[in-house]
Design a protein around this motif. Structure first.
Motif, PDB file in Angstrom:
ATOM      1  N   ILE A  19     -40.929  70.919  60.998  1.00  0.00           N
ATOM      2  CA  ILE A  19     -41.570  71.675  62.078  1.00  0.00           C
ATOM      3  C   ILE A  19     -40.679  72.803  62.588  1.00  0.00           C
ATOM      4  O   ILE A  19     -41.031  73.496  63.539  1.00  0.00           O
ATOM      5  CB  ILE A  19     -41.982  70.760  63.248  1.00  0.00           C
ATOM      6  CG1 ILE A  19     -40.744  70.146  63.934  1.00  0.00           C
ATOM      7  CG2 ILE A  19     -42.951  69.692  62.779  1.00  0.00           C
ATOM      8  CD1 ILE A  19     -41.084  69.328  65.164  1.00  0.00           C
ATOM      9  N   TRP A 382     -53.996  83.810  62.917  1.00  0.00           N
ATOM     10  CA  TRP A 382     -53.034  82.893  62.306  1.00  0.00           C
ATOM     11  C   TRP A 382     -52.267  83.585  61.184  1.00  0.00           C
ATOM     12  O   TRP A 382     -52.850  84.322  60.404  1.00  0.00           O
ATOM     13  CB  TRP A 382     -53.748  81.679  61.691  1.00  0.00           C
ATOM     14  CG  TRP A 382     -54.176  80.612  62.648  1.00  0.00           C
ATOM     15  CD1 TRP A 382     -55.459  80.320  63.001  1.00  0.00           C
ATOM     16  CD2 TRP A 382     -53.338  79.685  63.330  1.00  0.00           C
ATOM     17  NE1 TRP A 382     -55.475  79.265  63.880  1.00  0.00           N
ATOM     18  CE2 TRP A 382     -54.182  78.851  64.093  1.00  0.00           C
ATOM     19  CE3 TRP A 382     -51.966  79.469  63.376  1.00  0.00           C
ATOM     20  CZ2 TRP A 382     -53.706  77.818  64.893  1.00  0.00           C
ATOM     21  CZ3 TRP A 382     -51.479  78.449  64.176  1.00  0.00           C
ATOM     22  CH2 TRP A 382     -52.336  77.636  64.927  1.00  0.00           C
ATOM     23  N   GLU A 386     -47.198  79.937  59.726  1.00  0.00           N
ATOM     24  CA  GLU A 386     -47.286  79.345  61.056  1.00  0.00           C
ATOM     25  C   GLU A 386     -48.358  78.256  61.083  1.00  0.00           C
ATOM     26  O   GLU A 386     -48.166  77.172  61.654  1.00  0.00           O
ATOM     27  CB  GLU A 386     -47.608  80.426  62.082  1.00  0.00           C
ATOM     28  CG  GLU A 386     -47.687  79.910  63.512  1.00  0.00           C
ATOM     29  CD  GLU A 386     -48.230  80.952  64.464  1.00  0.00           C
ATOM     30  OE1 GLU A 386     -48.067  80.760  65.684  1.00  0.00           O
ATOM     31  OE2 GLU A 386     -48.839  81.933  64.000  1.00  0.00           O
ATOM     32  N   THR A 389     -47.119  75.098  59.246  1.00  0.00           N
ATOM     33  CA  THR A 389     -46.160  74.342  60.052  1.00  0.00           C
ATOM     34  C   THR A 389     -46.861  73.616  61.193  1.00  0.00           C
ATOM     35  O   THR A 389     -46.582  72.437  61.457  1.00  0.00           O
ATOM     36  CB  THR A 389     -45.084  75.281  60.616  1.00  0.00           C
ATOM     37  OG1 THR A 389     -44.398  75.908  59.539  1.00  0.00           O
ATOM     38  CG2 THR A 389     -44.089  74.514  61.467  1.00  0.00           C
ATOM     39  N   THR A 390     -47.770  74.303  61.874  1.00  0.00           N
ATOM     40  CA  THR A 390     -48.493  73.682  62.977  1.00  0.00           C
ATOM     41  C   THR A 390     -49.356  72.525  62.494  1.00  0.00           C
ATOM     42  O   THR A 390     -49.443  71.471  63.142  1.00  0.00           O
ATOM     43  CB  THR A 390     -49.374  74.726  63.692  1.00  0.00           C
ATOM     44  OG1 THR A 390     -48.571  75.846  64.070  1.00  0.00           O
ATOM     45  CG2 THR A 390     -50.016  74.131  64.941  1.00  0.00           C
ATOM     46  N   GLU A 393     -47.230  69.539  62.006  1.00  0.00           N
ATOM     47  CA  GLU A 393     -46.917  68.887  63.278  1.00  0.00           C
ATOM     48  C   GLU A 393     -48.039  67.957  63.707  1.00  0.00           C
ATOM     49  O   GLU A 393     -47.803  66.937  64.349  1.00  0.00           O
ATOM     50  CB  GLU A 393     -46.702  69.945  64.368  1.00  0.00           C
ATOM     51  CG  GLU A 393     -45.448  70.781  64.198  1.00  0.00           C
ATOM     52  CD  GLU A 393     -45.362  71.862  65.258  1.00  0.00           C
ATOM     53  OE1 GLU A 393     -46.172  71.853  66.197  1.00  0.00           O
ATOM     54  OE2 GLU A 393     -44.471  72.713  65.138  1.00  0.00           O
ATOM     55  N   ARG A 394     -49.269  68.311  63.341  1.00  0.00           N
ATOM     56  CA  ARG A 394     -50.441  67.521  63.747  1.00  0.00           C
ATOM     57  C   ARG A 394     -50.888  66.550  62.660  1.00  0.00           C
ATOM     58  O   ARG A 394     -51.994  66.015  62.716  1.00  0.00           O
ATOM     59  CB  ARG A 394     -51.584  68.454  64.129  1.00  0.00           C
ATOM     60  CG  ARG A 394     -51.222  69.392  65.281  1.00  0.00           C
ATOM     61  CD  ARG A 394     -52.423  70.109  65.827  1.00  0.00           C
ATOM     62  NE  ARG A 394     -52.054  71.082  66.853  1.00  0.00           N
ATOM     63  CZ  ARG A 394     -52.915  71.756  67.589  1.00  0.00           C
ATOM     64  NH1 ARG A 394     -54.217  71.561  67.427  1.00  0.00           N
ATOM     65  NH2 ARG A 394     -52.514  72.622  68.493  1.00  0.00           N
ATOM     66  N   LEU A 437     -58.012  72.924  64.670  1.00  0.00           N
ATOM     67  CA  LEU A 437     -56.770  73.704  64.669  1.00  0.00           C
ATOM     68  C   LEU A 437     -57.056  75.182  64.380  1.00  0.00           C
ATOM     69  O   LEU A 437     -56.492  76.065  65.044  1.00  0.00           O
ATOM     70  CB  LEU A 437     -55.788  73.140  63.635  1.00  0.00           C
ATOM     71  CG  LEU A 437     -54.462  73.907  63.479  1.00  0.00           C
ATOM     72  CD1 LEU A 437     -53.716  73.972  64.810  1.00  0.00           C
ATOM     73  CD2 LEU A 437     -53.595  73.255  62.402  1.00  0.00           C
ATOM     74  N   ARG A 441     -57.071  78.889  68.669  1.00  0.00           N
ATOM     75  CA  ARG A 441     -56.622  80.116  69.307  1.00  0.00           C
ATOM     76  C   ARG A 441     -57.816  80.972  69.684  1.00  0.00           C
ATOM     77  O   ARG A 441     -58.239  81.782  68.890  1.00  0.00           O
ATOM     78  CB  ARG A 441     -55.691  80.881  68.369  1.00  0.00           C
ATOM     79  CG  ARG A 441     -54.349  80.172  68.235  1.00  0.00           C
ATOM     80  CD  ARG A 441     -53.375  81.032  67.510  1.00  0.00           C
ATOM     81  NE  ARG A 441     -52.064  80.400  67.507  1.00  0.00           N
ATOM     82  CZ  ARG A 441     -50.998  80.933  66.947  1.00  0.00           C
ATOM     83  NH1 ARG A 441     -51.067  82.085  66.332  1.00  0.00           N
ATOM     84  NH2 ARG A 441     -49.844  80.307  66.983  1.00  0.00           N
TER      85      ARG A 441
END
Length: 441
Positions: A19, A382, A386, A389-390, A393-394, A437, A441
């Motif tokens: 991450i 996006w 990035e 990686t995000t 994390e999820r 996800l 945004r």
């Protein structure tokens, strides 16, 4: 059974690396510092670091400490680890639901029935003629024209076949023409062997023959590599007319074709391979990795008559022969028809999941209704690295589209495998988590 403490800590550190908490080339905390953080001993931290170093994630130097290593592009894009807490949309493989039961039964049957002693010894000509015959049957089923099993060589999967051909039919510094978006494993072989990939433009029918012709004139590549069926990553399948056009270009220039056709079993009807049109200038690769199991490592390579002896000698020199035992299991499955049944079951699963993915996810680009994967365009908000990686994390493993670009051009897409998650409900939950996800945004 609980994992040893050092393995738990190694996993936690790896997550922090993934991450971005610990950056590439950054120095990791000392053993004593982490021992305090994790309420353990410096010896336990040393064991965790040693495990991470063995796995290639970090490197340690006496007197200097431990540092984060950059992941290879192949490892970054294809993540084979399976964790109940993660959705693996990264690796392309068969969907192991009822599929595994059949495989176990075949392995058990093979081990319980008397077999030829040759399975446990050396054989001539890179493998048994019987195993070459079954490979020929497998490839003929999906459209390849081949007259004799003598034209078939056995390899440890398609990747081994690719590296063998690239090493034998090009030299360091040579150009190799590939699709502008292509499988990172091909790019990795080319780079490792000191060759240079040249991307050929694509459209909705695959590699563009007019640009391939220009590349052959300007770059003078030694090889052209094409994935004509359910192309990875774009999902495009070349129609017959496009295959004929590519064959004409190959015929007109001093270049060999490598046709990597490992997804041909997903076609609704067999489509004649390019190799059928130029058999004297083309090498055709198939395997059971996607249809049956990558663990069997059964690759089949159809080669021109003039090249059989040289390639057989090379394979024998480098590894003597691919292990006969997996090919014996494959032989029984192919001759009984079970291999084709299992391949068809995988195609049906892929079709169901393609439909579901297209319903749930925005931005899907899929030319196929039965590919193992989709090529998904992210919104401009996006960046692919990035997002990757995000997602990690999820708990979602996805493949950054940048790793598929032969010419290092930018892309706004990611590749998603639809098959690695066996449970249908868990798979659908993962798709919805991805959608949330993307839209977050």
């Amino acid at each position: 059974m609980a994992q040893p403490k050092y393995q738990e800590i190694a996993k936690a550190i790896l997550h922090l690396i993934d991450i971005g908490h610990y950056q590439v080339d950054s120095k990791l905390p000392t053993h004593r510092t982490l021992a305090e953080d994790y309420n353990t001993t410096a010896i336990t931290i040393a064991k965790a670091y040693k495990l991470l170093a063995e796995q290639g994630h970090i490197e340690s130097f006496v007197g200097r400490g431990s540092f984060v290593k950059k992941a290879t592009s192949l490892k970054a894009v294809i993540q084979s680890q399976f964790d109940d807490s993660e959705w693996n949309f990264s690796i392309l493989q068969p969907c192991y639901a009822n599929h595994l039961t059949e495989l176990y039964q075949q392995i058990e049957s093979c081990s319980n029935q008397p077999s030829s002693p040759s399975l446990f010894g050396y054989t001539e000509d890179t493998g048994s003629i019987k195993h070459k015959e079954s490979g020929m049957l497998w490839m003929q089923k999906f459209g390849l024209q081949v007259r004799s099993p003598e034209h078939i060589l056995l390899t440890n999967g398609a990747q081994h076949a690719l590296s063998t051909l690239i090493e034998n039919y090009s030299k360091p510094g040579d150009r190799i023409a590939v699709e502008a978006l292509t499988y990172p494993g091909i790019l990795s072989i080319i780079k490792t062997l000191g060759r240079h990939a040249v991307g050929v433009d694509m459209d909705e029918q695959g590699m563009k023959p007019e640009h391939l012709k220009a590349v052959c004139i300007e770059e003078k590549p030694s090889l052209v590599i094409a994935l004509p069926s359910h192309q990875n990553p774009t999902t495009v399948t070349m129609p017959l007319a496009r295959r004929k056009a590519i064959a004409e270009v190959i015929q007109q220039h001093p270049v060999w074709l490598i046709e990597d056709d490992i997804y041909n079993f997903l076609n609704d009807e067999p489509i004649a391979p390019i190799t059928n049109l130029i058999p004297e200038k083309s090498f055709y690769i198939s395997s059971l990795s996607k249809a049956i199991s990558p663990g069997l490592r059964c690759g089949y390579m159809k080669v021109p008559q003039t090249q059989i002896s040289a390639l057989a000698s090379y394979i024998r020199t480098m590894l003597w022969l691919a292990s006969p035992l997996p090919f014996e299991i494959a032989d029984r499955m192919i001759r009984s028809g079970l291999a084709f049944e299992l391949a068809n079951q995988q195609k049906q699963i892929a079709k169901q999941r393609q439909t579901l993915a297209n319903e749930i996810l925005p931005g899907v680009i899929s030319q196929s209704t039965s590919s193992y994967h989709i090529w998904l365009t992210l919104p401009q908000k996006w960046q692919t690295d990035e997002f990757t990686t995000t997602a990690k994390e999820r708990g979602m493993l996805v493949s950054d589209g940048q790793f598929f670009t032969a010419n290092k051009t930018s892309t706004q897409a990611i590749r998603l495998s639809l098959m690695a998650i066996a449970d249908d409900t868990y798979f659908e939950e993962g798709l919805r988590a991805l959608r949330d996800l993307i839209n977050s945004r």
